[in-house]
Design an enzyme around this catalytic site. Structure first.
Site, mmCIF file in Angstrom:
data_model
loop_
_atom_site.group_PDB
_atom_site.id
_atom_site.type_symbol
_atom_site.label_atom_id
_atom_site.label_comp_id
_atom_site.label_asym_id
_atom_site.label_seq_id
_atom_site.Cartn_x
_atom_site.Cartn_y
_atom_site.Cartn_z
ATOM 1 N N GLU A 169 0.888 -1.173 0.000
ATOM 2 C CA GLU A 169 0.000 0.000 0.000
ATOM 3 C C GLU A 169 0.917 1.212 0.000
ATOM 4 O OE1 GLU A 169 -3.023 -0.491 -0.652
ATOM 5 O OE2 GLU A 169 -3.066 -2.627 -0.206
ATOM 6 N N CYS A 227 -1.342 8.993 4.205
ATOM 7 C CA CYS A 227 -1.391 8.646 2.782
ATOM 8 C C CYS A 227 -2.720 9.090 2.196
ATOM 9 C CB CYS A 227 -1.213 7.154 2.626
ATOM 10 S SG CYS A 227 -2.421 6.224 3.566
#
Ligand SMILES: NC(=O)c1ccc[n+]([C@@H]2O[C@H](COP(=O)([O-])OP(=O)(O)OC[C@H]3O[C@@H](n4cnc5c(N)ncnc54)[C@H](O)[C@@H]3O)[C@@H](O)[C@H]2O)c1
Ligand SMILES: N[C@@H](CCC=O)C(=O)O
Length: 546
Positions: free
Chosen positions: A293, A327
């Site tokens: 990720e 993020c």
């Protein structure tokens, strides 16, 4: 011996403490912060259940108070990575054969220890080490980490229950084995919970793991490792090492028993690792599982029907909580011309009330960015915007690294939807806004989709249901986590499984069954109750020769 099917309680999300003035949790957390500041820590690696101190120490300083020494950790080298791999492989057989209810109990116990005895230790280590305010630490190093542990036990239990059909006379079954070899977990600085999830999710499945955290998050990582050991994690199952990335990769990615990578961090680092693994593919016993990720350039798309206060709040929180170092943080926004001025002014008013400083002062919404390297990178983007005719600093723009790595929440307004800060991940408190003609909503959706290689999170803010529907369809591939009338941050385990596609990762959704499947290798077993004793089909014997 298994003589029952065991059940675990259905998990609930861990309640978030408020830390409001006068609350007992506020008192307890402040006490723990003071204790950590008064007594410097000396953090070892944990290899094969042993504390390993190399004497090659690296100092830890709070990013918001760089002159204070919190302690140090012991840096490892190639020999420690090798020992960790060997320890993991030596532990594998017994761990893989340990019944699920025994393995699960360790992780549930760790969750309980964090929820009770060590909540303030985890939060204080995260606040001081990674410069998070109390609320941001609470939702990360307490609640999200606890949720990962409890919900993953639940998901794995559900997976183990899934069995194929068995017609009369045949018994079919599927066994969910761990992977054959060791797993490597490489974790980022920004979420203690992600640091904890990446090694534990595969370990729950019976795998053995070498875990390397970001150097800037070692304090909280070591604290979590101590909790896992107290919870009863056997030696060698998870081995925590501090080593530089290329050294780690050189040992792990060249090993025949390398079985998979569980990574969260930047896109460039992940792509580099994937290339190395691909180049080594003939060396491995099996195809390694690769889960990553990675970065994002997360958007907020606003429709002409949106309410000004809702938009300004989503931007203020979405872009600037934890200094934009999520993020998922909103880093580009598209405002329609009819409400753009009102939103910008409201946002500026909100930013004017945001205090910046240390984590011990609970009045501060903004703390420091993680490191000098990060500070310099963010400051360069701001400096470039100051000079560029296509960009205007609308709010903030100041920074200083005298006492800590402080960057003001900064809003850039650009006339170019493809301006650098609309496209590149900055990973700091910088939001860039493009104002579009309010009647160009659909054309602007195309720009949102095509602007960035990333596809992690995004929001549509609108009171018009047709506009929401259009955005949901047109931005189908632009975000793995898509929010309607909300900020694009703050996914909760069990509620919004998290992960993105395109350059944002393999989209295996941390904190969900999808992720757990990646750490399992299924074996199908068929047993025939009364085996046939003649090779001939019935039709052959009935019409022989005809
Ligand atoms: N998509 C998500 O779920 C998610 C969540 C959190 C953070 N992130 C991303 O992570 C990044 C910020 O975190 P970061 O600064 O810690 O990322 P980073 O890529 O710099 O580091 C991540 C980890 O990789 C290690 N590493 C770096 N170079 C390496 C190499 N050559 N070989 C092996 N390991 C290496 C680091 O030491 C660290 O442990 C941002 O891009 C952010 O978007 C993504
Ligand atoms: N769960 C977090 C993940 C952020 C990653 O860095 C969020 O949704 O904001």
């Amino acid at each position: 011996m298994h003589n029952a099917y065991f059940q675990f309680a259905a998990p609930q999300n861990e309640p978030v403490y408020s830390y409001a003035p006068g609350s007992p949790e506020r008192v307890a957390l402040k006490k723990q912060l003071a204790a950590f500041k008064a007594a410097p820590v000396d953090l070892p690696m944990y290899i094969n259940g042993q504390e390993v101190r190399t004497g090659k120490t690296v100092e830890i300083h709070p990013p918001h108070e760089i002159k204070h020494k919190l302690g140090q950790f012991h840096m490892g080298d190639a020999s420690h990575v090798k020992t960790a791999v060997d320890a993991a492989l030596a532990a594998r057989a017994q761990w893989a054969a340990t019944p699920w209810e025994q393995r699960a109990a360790i992780f549930l116990r760790a969750a309980e220890l964090i929820a009770t005895k060590y909540r303030y230790h985890m939060n204080a280590a995260t606040m001081l080490g990674q410069s998070k305010n109390a609320y941001q630490a609470e939702i990360d190093s307490a609640c999200e980490l606890i949720d990962f542990l409890r919900f993953n036990v639940h998901y794995l239990t559900e997976i183990y229950k899934q069995q194929p059909a068995s017609p009369q006379g045949i018994h079919n079954r599927t066994e969910y084995r761990p992977l054959e070899g060791f797993l490597l977990a490489v974790t980022p600085f920004n979420f203690t919970a992600i640091g904890g999830n990446l090694p534990t999710a595969p370990a729950m499945c019976g795998n053995v793991v070498v875990w390397k955290p970001a150097e800037t998050a070692v304090f909280a990582a070591a604290m979590f490792m101590q909790i896992l050991i107290e919870a009863g994690l056997p030696a060698g199952v998870i081995n925590l090492v501090y080593a530089d990335g290329p050294t780690l990769g050189d040992i792990c990615f060249n090993h025949r028993d390398f079985a998979g990578l569980h990574f969260t961090g930047s896109t460039g680092v992940f792509q580099q690792m994937w290339k190395i693994i691909g180049g080594n593919i003939n060396k491995y016993r099996a195809y390694p599982r690769i889960v990553g990720e990675t970065g994002g350039k997360d958007f907020v798309m606003v429709h002409a029907s949106a309410q000004v206060d809702v938009v300004a709040t989503a931007l203020a929180r979405g872009a600037f909580e934890y200094q934009g170092q999520k993020c998922s943080a909103a880093s580009r926004a598209y405002l329609p011309s009819n409400i753009a001025d009102a939103v910008l002014n409201k946002l500026k008013e909100m930013l004017g009330t945001m205090k910046m400083g240390t984590v011990e002062d609970f009045g501060n919404f903004i703390n420091a960015v993680i490191s000098e390297r990060s500070f310099d990178k963010i400051a360069a983007y701001i400096d470039n915007a100051k000079k560029d005719p296509k960009a205007k600093i609308f709010a903030g723009g100041g920074y200083s690294k005298t006492d800590g790595y402080f960057v003001e929440p900064t809003v850039i307004v650009t006339t170019d939807p493809l301006y650098t800060t609309m496209c590149e991940e900055i990973f700091g408190p910088v939001l860039t806004i493009y104002v579009y003609e309010a009647d160009q909503f659909e054309a602007t959706l195309d720009i949102v989709d095509k602007t960035s290689d990333y596809a992690l999170t995004g929001s549509i803010i609108s009171q018009d249901r047709y506009a929401i529907d259009l955005a949901t369809k047109k931005l189908e591939n632009s975000a793995g986590n898509f929010y309607i009338n909300d900020k694009p941050t703050g996914a909760v385990v069990g509620q919004q499984p998290f992960g993105g596609a395109r350059a944002s990762g393999t989209n295996d959704k941390a904190g969900s069954a999808l992720n757990m499947y990646r750490w399992l290798s299924a074996r199908t077993v068929k047993e025939t109750m009364v085996p046939p004793t003649d090779y001939k089909y019935p039709f052959l014997s009935a019409d022989a020769g005809a």
